[in-house]
Design a protein around this motif. Structure first.
Motif, PDB file in Angstrom:
ATOM      1  N   ILE A   1       0.834  -1.205   0.000  1.00  0.00           N
ATOM      2  CA  ILE A   1       0.000   0.000   0.000  1.00  0.00           C
ATOM      3  C   ILE A   1       0.868   1.253   0.000  1.00  0.00           C
ATOM      4  O   ILE A   1       0.619   2.210  -0.745  1.00  0.00           O
ATOM      5  CB  ILE A   1      -0.950  -0.007   1.221  1.00  0.00           C
ATOM      6  N   ARG A   2       1.916   1.257   0.812  1.00  0.00           N
ATOM      7  CA  ARG A   2       2.786   2.441   0.879  1.00  0.00           C
ATOM      8  C   ARG A   2       3.547   2.653  -0.424  1.00  0.00           C
ATOM      9  O   ARG A   2       3.828   3.795  -0.807  1.00  0.00           O
ATOM     10  CB  ARG A   2       3.767   2.292   2.052  1.00  0.00           C
ATOM     11  N   LEU A   3       3.883   1.567  -1.098  1.00  0.00           N
ATOM     12  CA  LEU A   3       4.644   1.689  -2.351  1.00  0.00           C
ATOM     13  C   LEU A   3       3.750   1.902  -3.562  1.00  0.00           C
ATOM     14  O   LEU A   3       4.247   2.049  -4.690  1.00  0.00           O
ATOM     15  CB  LEU A   3       5.497   0.434  -2.556  1.00  0.00           C
ATOM     16  N   SER A   4       2.445   1.948  -3.371  1.00  0.00           N
ATOM     17  CA  SER A   4       1.532   2.148  -4.504  1.00  0.00           C
ATOM     18  C   SER A   4       1.716   3.517  -5.153  1.00  0.00           C
ATOM     19  O   SER A   4       1.335   3.722  -6.308  1.00  0.00           O
ATOM     20  CB  SER A   4       0.079   1.978  -4.037  1.00  0.00           C
ATOM     21  N   ALA A   5       2.310   4.456  -4.426  1.00  0.00           N
ATOM     22  CA  ALA A   5       2.572   5.787  -4.994  1.00  0.00           C
ATOM     23  C   ALA A   5       3.515   5.719  -6.188  1.00  0.00           C
ATOM     24  O   ALA A   5       3.562   6.644  -7.016  1.00  0.00           O
ATOM     25  CB  ALA A   5       3.151   6.704  -3.920  1.00  0.00           C
ATOM     26  N   LEU A   6       4.269   4.632  -6.292  1.00  0.00           N
ATOM     27  CA  LEU A   6       5.237   4.506  -7.392  1.00  0.00           C
ATOM     28  C   LEU A   6       4.549   4.339  -8.751  1.00  0.00           C
ATOM     29  O   LEU A   6       5.171   4.568  -9.785  1.00  0.00           O
ATOM     30  CB  LEU A   6       6.179   3.322  -7.132  1.00  0.00           C
ATOM     31  N   HIS A   7       3.284   3.947  -8.760  1.00  0.00           N
ATOM     32  CA  HIS A   7       2.564   3.847 -10.033  1.00  0.00           C
ATOM     33  C   HIS A   7       2.445   5.221 -10.678  1.00  0.00           C
ATOM     34  O   HIS A   7       2.616   5.373 -11.891  1.00  0.00           O
ATOM     35  CB  HIS A   7       1.175   3.241  -9.805  1.00  0.00           C
ATOM     36  N   GLY A   8       2.156   6.231  -9.879  1.00  0.00           N
ATOM     37  CA  GLY A   8       2.095   7.589 -10.410  1.00  0.00           C
ATOM     38  C   GLY A   8       3.454   8.092 -10.837  1.00  0.00           C
ATOM     39  O   GLY A   8       3.579   8.824 -11.829  1.00  0.00           O
ATOM     40  N   VAL A   9       4.500   7.708 -10.095  1.00  0.00           N
ATOM     41  CA  VAL A   9       5.868   8.089 -10.462  1.00  0.00           C
ATOM     42  C   VAL A   9       6.232   7.495 -11.812  1.00  0.00           C
ATOM     43  O   VAL A   9       6.834   8.159 -12.666  1.00  0.00           O
ATOM     44  CB  VAL A   9       6.864   7.622  -9.376  1.00  0.00           C
TER      45      VAL A   9
END
Length: 429
Positions: free
Chosen positions: A153-161
């Protein structure tokens, strides 16, 4: 002006107009003669230009880098440029920062896909040739819990990156279209409409030059007063979680059990996340050499040398130029090689010897090492290249050594290897 022969010319009688020629026929005849003269003059001018160009390119060596996809062509080209085009190399250094970041982010997202599959209880897929995946000892079965779910969940931000990095690098091409025919060698005819390439999702661009420094400005700068790089902040904020994910024993077991093959450079970058995922990360030469940015177009690079190969120490330096062409190695791209065989001086063919246990991404029916042998054989047998110097690079021997050390048997994937020793030297021979 139309040439008119003298009366003593043997062709004088033949070039005389018919005695009953009408004014309209005479006009048409003179126009044809004028067109013929203009055409002849155009040919003469073309020959003259070719001769002048030949003189100018006397010190030019045309070099082709050939081999299947992921054979190391781009890495070889980078090493040439790092050594002999240092000014351009330094100019493009900052541009590679986003490429390295994309390599890391894509690897982490791929691993997150495995974590999600494990959390959902999805069974490992089977190879398309029917071989089931390897079994892992029951005592080492991967155990995924709530900590892995929170990590994902915390690493899901990498999809936007990932999406933003692709935008920075350009729209590129999500590989080639799935309806493009394939050929195993550049000398085949594209006639089999059923031999189509399956879709592959790897991000690709037409050329390095289009993305590394398109407006002659660095993509990233560390100069004081520069705006904050939001993507670097996000990556830096995820650094500890990415390190934890990559070093997690359960994740490593799951990757092995599902036979997930990350790019060769993934381990290099993921093992050095402490440095690369930092806010003040500066790209090193090794980072550039190992960074993967797939290209689907033809890349041309020029290397200039002050001293030519035949210049004497005391004589006048004539200079020397290499024109290196890096062409796509995928089976859908090989038909485009043929025009570059014209007047080529040198072909460097890269054959990765570590791929005996892999299959072509575009055609899983074909073993990668067998494909490389077929391709090299066709190059050697081509009559178009009888005057071309052929150089074979047996590449990725270090990866071969690691695989053999882990006990992977070559004969399992290549039955023709027989009972020969499962060691580096016999395999390479």
């Amino acid at each position: 002006m139309v040439h008119v022969p003298a009366p003593t010319d043997p062709f004088f009688e033949l070039m005389q107009p018919p005695p009953d020629e009408t004014p309209a026929q005479a006009t048409a005849r003179r126009q044809r003669e004028l067109d013929a003269v203009l055409h002849s003059e155009a040919i003469d001018e073309s020959i003259k230009q070719e001769r002048e160009l030949s003189k100018k390119e006397k010190g030019v060596v045309k070099l082709l880098l050939l081999g299947q996809s992921e054979s190391g062509k781009s890495t070889t080209l980078k090493n040439f440029r790092m050594r002999y085009a240092q000014e351009d190399w330094e100019k493009e250094r900052n541009g590679w920062r986003s490429v390295v970041q994309l390599n890391i982010v894509r690897s982490i997202i791929t691993i997150l896909g495995v974590v999600e599959a494990e959390l959902n209880g999805d069974p490992p897929a089977e190879w398309e040739d029917g071989d089931s995946v390897s079994q892992v000892d029951e005592l080492e079965a991967a155990q995924f819990d709530e900590q892995h779910r929170l990590l994902a969940i915390r690493l899901s931000a990498l999809h936007g990156v990932e999406a933003e990095l692709k935008r920075r690098l350009g729209t590129g091409s999500e590989s080639l279209q799935a309806d493009q025919p394939m050929v195993s060698t550049p000398f085949e005819t594209l006639t089999d409409a059923s031999n189509l390439r399956r879709a592959v999702s790897e991000f690709a661009v037409r050329s390095w030059k289009d993305v590394l420094d398109p407006m002659d400005r660095p993509i990233y700068t560390t100069e004081p007063g520069a705006g904050l790089d939001t993507l670097s902040d996000i990556i830096s904020g995820c650094k500890n979680d990415m390190i934890a994910l990559w070093n997690d024993k359960a994740v490593r077991i799951a990757l092995k059990r599902r036979k997930l093959r990350l790019p060769d450079s993934a381990g290099f970058f993921l093992n050095d996340l402490e440095r690369i995922a930092s806010r003040d990360y500066v790209v090193s030469d090794n980072d550039i050499v190992r960074a993967r940015l797939r290209t689907v177009g033809i890349q041309e690079h020029r290397l200039r040398f002050k001293q030519g190969p035949f210049d004497t120490p005391k004589g006048k330096a004539t200079g020397w130029e290499w024109r290196i062409f890096d062409v796509g190695g995928c089976r859908t791209s090989r038909a485009a090689w043929l025009p570059f065989f014209d007047n080529v001086n040198v072909i460097i063919f890269l054959s990765p010897v570590s791929v005996f246990d892999q299959r072509l991404e575009e055609d899983p029916r074909v073993n990668r090492l067998e494909d490389s042998i077929i391709l090299w054989t066709s190059i050697c047998q081509s009559k178009l290249l009888v005057k071309t110097q052929l150089i074979l690079f047996l590449n990725k021997c270090d990866l071969l050594r690691r695989k053999l050390k882990r006990g992977i048997q070559v004969k399992t994937f290549l039955p023709s290897y027989g009972d020969r020793p499962n060691e580096v030297i016999p395999v390479v021979k």
